[in-house]
Design an enzyme around this catalytic site. Structure first.
Site, mmCIF file in Angstrom:
data_model
loop_
_atom_site.group_PDB
_atom_site.id
_atom_site.type_symbol
_atom_site.label_atom_id
_atom_site.label_comp_id
_atom_site.label_asym_id
_atom_site.label_seq_id
_atom_site.Cartn_x
_atom_site.Cartn_y
_atom_site.Cartn_z
ATOM 1 N N ASP A 115 36.479 -92.959 33.413
ATOM 2 C CA ASP A 115 35.311 -93.698 33.896
ATOM 3 C C ASP A 115 34.930 -94.902 33.035
ATOM 4 O O ASP A 115 35.227 -94.975 31.855
ATOM 5 C CB ASP A 115 34.102 -92.763 34.064
ATOM 6 C CG ASP A 115 33.825 -91.890 32.849
ATOM 7 O OD1 ASP A 115 34.731 -91.682 32.029
ATOM 8 O OD2 ASP A 115 32.677 -91.409 32.724
ATOM 9 N N GLU A 148 33.190 -88.663 32.100
ATOM 10 C CA GLU A 148 32.946 -88.328 30.689
ATOM 11 C C GLU A 148 31.640 -88.935 30.216
ATOM 12 O O GLU A 148 30.914 -88.334 29.421
ATOM 13 C CB GLU A 148 34.112 -88.838 29.819
ATOM 14 C CG GLU A 148 34.082 -88.353 28.377
ATOM 15 C CD GLU A 148 33.098 -89.089 27.481
ATOM 16 O OE1 GLU A 148 32.475 -88.448 26.623
ATOM 17 O OE2 GLU A 148 32.929 -90.307 27.646
ATOM 18 N N GLU A 149 31.344 -90.144 30.690
ATOM 19 C CA GLU A 149 30.188 -90.874 30.178
ATOM 20 C C GLU A 149 28.845 -90.285 30.611
ATOM 21 O O GLU A 149 27.821 -90.627 30.034
ATOM 22 C CB GLU A 149 30.235 -92.346 30.632
ATOM 23 C CG GLU A 149 31.440 -93.129 30.109
ATOM 24 C CD GLU A 149 31.320 -93.483 28.618
ATOM 25 O OE1 GLU A 149 30.319 -93.108 27.979
ATOM 26 O OE2 GLU A 149 32.243 -94.138 28.117
ATOM 27 N N HIS A 201 31.073 -99.735 23.895
ATOM 28 C CA HIS A 201 29.923 -99.910 24.804
ATOM 29 C C HIS A 201 29.280 -101.295 24.626
ATOM 30 O O HIS A 201 28.094 -101.460 24.894
ATOM 31 C CB HIS A 201 28.873 -98.794 24.608
ATOM 32 C CG HIS A 201 29.369 -97.437 25.018
ATOM 33 N ND1 HIS A 201 28.547 -96.429 25.459
ATOM 34 C CD2 HIS A 201 30.614 -96.916 25.063
ATOM 35 C CE1 HIS A 201 29.271 -95.346 25.748
ATOM 36 N NE2 HIS A 201 30.531 -95.629 25.506
HETATM 37 NI NI NI Z 1 34.588 -93.065 25.334
#
Ligand code: NI
Length: 391
Positions: free
Chosen positions: A81, A139-140, A363
């Site tokens: 993702d 996952e996020e 990020h």
């Molecule tokens: Ni990651």
């Protein structure tokens, strides 16, 4: 075992890996929306003739490679993702979706595991046992790993050990970082609402002043970290959102704050919220207000198994030499690979992506990395699986 073959295969499949990575990078998909990414992973696996299952726990994909003879089963995992970030990095294969970007490297994780799949498939007559290749959604956000485990990916055949890796911005390109024991923190979330009588800003004695209670709570929470727990045990408590009020001269009736608690042990993970609640009770008692405390437990701490970490370290050393394999520094970031490490002996390791003398920030809209790292991650995953299956 097969070290030279692994290197040769990874080199051979590198152009294909780059192509896949760029395709995924240009068309990033948010958590639980990884339809095209999962479709691409499944198509690559099927083209290789690998047994492939799709639609597991949403968009999860599982590929299964059987070796020449029966043996142990090892699981390799990649997440798929992207994040809700508008890409600002200067790359020729920039995201074509405004507001969505692969800013954590999960495009590389998927491409790297597909390269490892190509290599393992080519070498399947040379090993015993089974390799499960797991492409995981979400996952996020919600922890797709937990859902995939609930859907049975660790059974039929039963998985003996799991490995995965994260491209890692704090570490130098070309290095592999491994560590046994706690590696990543539990990234729990909390929300606090403090309420009580509001009123005129000039007459605070007639109110419970939720704004002051909030300020006190923020300060007191930090003393849980500095005074209530053992200083040798790491933990972070960050208040990241504070909302309330509507005018400069009106004391609000309630204030809300949200934040995150990061811990490496079950005990501390339980202890800190208990202490926070005690703090809130004391503050509201003296101020005449009330509180609401909500805790959302996300992933458990990610703790590597000592023997599995040893496999990953030795396999990386065989490929790249001891000088390029270092001890990983634990991160306060979380990763839902933790669900695998909770269930079976596992090792999650890092693959460096920072050019010498700099750091790459995950990020961030400027997040970028050199695709050479794909060769490192694919080779490590492939070699570790082969070494694990050979004993
Ligand atoms: Ni990651």
């Amino acid at each position: 075992m097969l070290v030279e073959e692994v290197k040769r295969c990874v080199e051979k499949y590198y152009p294909k890996g780059i192509e896949i990575r760029r395709r995924i990078h240009q068309y990033p998909e948010l958590s639980e929306q990884e339809v095209e990414t999962a479709g691409l992973a499944a198509a690559v696996l099927r083209e290789l003739g690998i047994e492939t299952r799709c639609g597991i726990a949403g968009n999860g994909v599982l590929g299964i490679i059987h070796g020449a003879k029966p043996g142990k089963t090892v699981l390799l995992r990649a997440d798929m993702d992207a994040l809700a970030i508008d890409e600002a990095a200067d790359v020729p294969f920039k995201s074509k979706k405004p507001g969505v970007m692969h800013a954590c490297g999960h495009d590389g994780h998927t491409a790297g595991l597909l390269m490892a799949a190509m290599a393992l498939n080519e070498l399947k007559d040379r090993f015993s046992g089974t390799v499960k290749l797991l492409f995981q959604p979400a996952e996020e956000t919600v922890g797709g790993a937990e859902r995939m485990i609930a859907a049975g990916v660790l059974e039929n055949p039963r998985v003996d050990a799991a490995f995965g890796c994260h491209l890692w911005g704090p570490a130098e390109e070309g290095t592999v970082l491994v560590k046994s024991g706690p590696l990543m923190a539990s990234p729990d979330e909390f929300a606090v609402t403090l309420s009580g009588a509001g009123g005129h800003g000039a007459m605070p004695h007639l109110t419970a002043d939720p704004a002051l209670m909030t300020a006190q709570a923020i300060v007191q929470f930090q003393s849980i970290i500095s005074r209530r727990k053992d200083p040798l045990e790491p933990a972070v408590l960050s208040v990241c959102m504070v909302h309330g009020g509507s005018a400069f001269n009106v004391i609000p009736e309630s204030m809300e704050m949200r934040g995150t608690i990061r811990t490496f042990s079950k005990e501390l993970r339980d202890f800190i919220p208990q202490e926070m609640e005690k703090t809130l009770k004391a503050i509201t008692l003296t101020s005449g207000g009330t509180y609401k405390f909500e805790l959302k437990k996300l992933f458990p701490p990610l703790v590597n198994d000592a023997a599995a970490a040893d496999f990953a370290r030795k396999s990386a050393e065989k490929l790249f030499g001891k000088e390029r394999v270092k001890e990983a520094v634990p991160s306060m970031g979380g990763d839902d690979f933790a669900y695998f490490s909770e269930k079976i002996p596992s090792c999650y390791f890092f693959v460096g992506i920072a050019p010498k003398g700099s750091k790459v920030i995950h990020h961030s809209p400027y997040f970028k990395w050199d695709e050479k790292a794909l060769q490192v991650s694919a080779a490590c995953l492939c070699q570790t699986a082969l070494d694990y299956l050979s004993v």
